[in-house]
Design an enzyme around this catalytic site. Structure first.
Site, PDB file in Angstrom:
ATOM      1  N   MET A   1     -23.156  15.722 -66.786  1.00  0.00           N
ATOM      2  CA  MET A   1     -21.757  16.093 -66.795  1.00  0.00           C
ATOM      3  C   MET A   1     -21.360  16.522 -65.385  1.00  0.00           C
ATOM      4  SD  MET A   1     -19.786  19.103 -68.857  1.00  0.00           S
ATOM      5  CE  MET A   1     -20.881  20.433 -68.476  1.00  0.00           C
ATOM      6  N   PRO A   2     -20.556  15.723 -64.682  1.00  0.00           N
ATOM      7  CA  PRO A   2     -20.144  16.132 -63.352  1.00  0.00           C
ATOM      8  C   PRO A   2     -19.063  17.215 -63.398  1.00  0.00           C
ATOM      9  CG  PRO A   2     -19.273  13.968 -63.851  1.00  0.00           C
ATOM     10  CD  PRO A   2     -20.134  14.370 -64.993  1.00  0.00           C
ATOM     11  N   ILE A   3     -19.183  18.145 -62.463  1.00  0.00           N
ATOM     12  CA  ILE A   3     -18.150  19.157 -62.235  1.00  0.00           C
ATOM     13  C   ILE A   3     -17.671  18.935 -60.806  1.00  0.00           C
ATOM     14  CG2 ILE A   3     -17.603  21.601 -62.054  1.00  0.00           C
ATOM     15  CD1 ILE A   3     -19.873  22.090 -64.094  1.00  0.00           C
ATOM     16  N   ASP A  38     -16.785  13.778 -70.191  1.00  0.00           N
ATOM     17  CA  ASP A  38     -17.905  14.465 -69.541  1.00  0.00           C
ATOM     18  C   ASP A  38     -17.549  15.030 -68.175  1.00  0.00           C
ATOM     19  OD1 ASP A  38     -19.418  13.831 -71.714  1.00  0.00           O
ATOM     20  OD2 ASP A  38     -20.696  12.371 -70.692  1.00  0.00           O
ATOM     21  N   THR A  40     -15.435  17.390 -65.565  1.00  0.00           N
ATOM     22  CA  THR A  40     -14.635  18.598 -65.406  1.00  0.00           C
ATOM     23  C   THR A  40     -14.156  18.657 -63.962  1.00  0.00           C
ATOM     24  OG1 THR A  40     -15.911  19.787 -67.077  1.00  0.00           O
ATOM     25  CG2 THR A  40     -14.685  21.127 -65.496  1.00  0.00           C
TER      26      THR A  40
END
Length: 65
Positions: A1-3, A38, A40
Site C-alpha cells: 500500500m503506497p503512501i 490501496d 493513500t
C-alpha cells in the site's frame, strides 16, 4: 500500500488537491498496477516562513518563489 506524502505551500484549493490525488493514484495504477483503493495521499501544507532552501526562507525571497 503506497503512501504518498506531498509537502507544499499553503493555498491550494480543495479541487486542486483532489485533482492531484486522483492523478497520482492513476499513475500508480497505470505504471505498477496498484489498485486505487490501496493508495493513500497525504497533503502537508507549510507556511513560506517555515520552508527554506540554501539557507534562505521562501517568505524572504524577493518574488516569494
Amino acid at each position: 500500500m503506497p503512501i504518498v506524502r506531498i509537502e507544499l505551500f499553503k493555498g491550494r484549493s480543495p479541487e486542486t488537491k483532489a485533482a492531484l490525488a486522483e492523478g497520482i493514484t492513476n499513475v500508480l495504477q497505470s505504471v505498477d498496477g496498484i489498485p486505487p483503493t490501496d493508495t493513500t495521499v497525504i497533503f502537508v501544507e507549510v507556511e513560506r516562513s517555515d520552508w527554506a532552501v540554501a539557507g534562505r526562507l521562501y517568505s524572504l525571497a524577493s518574488n516569494g518563489d
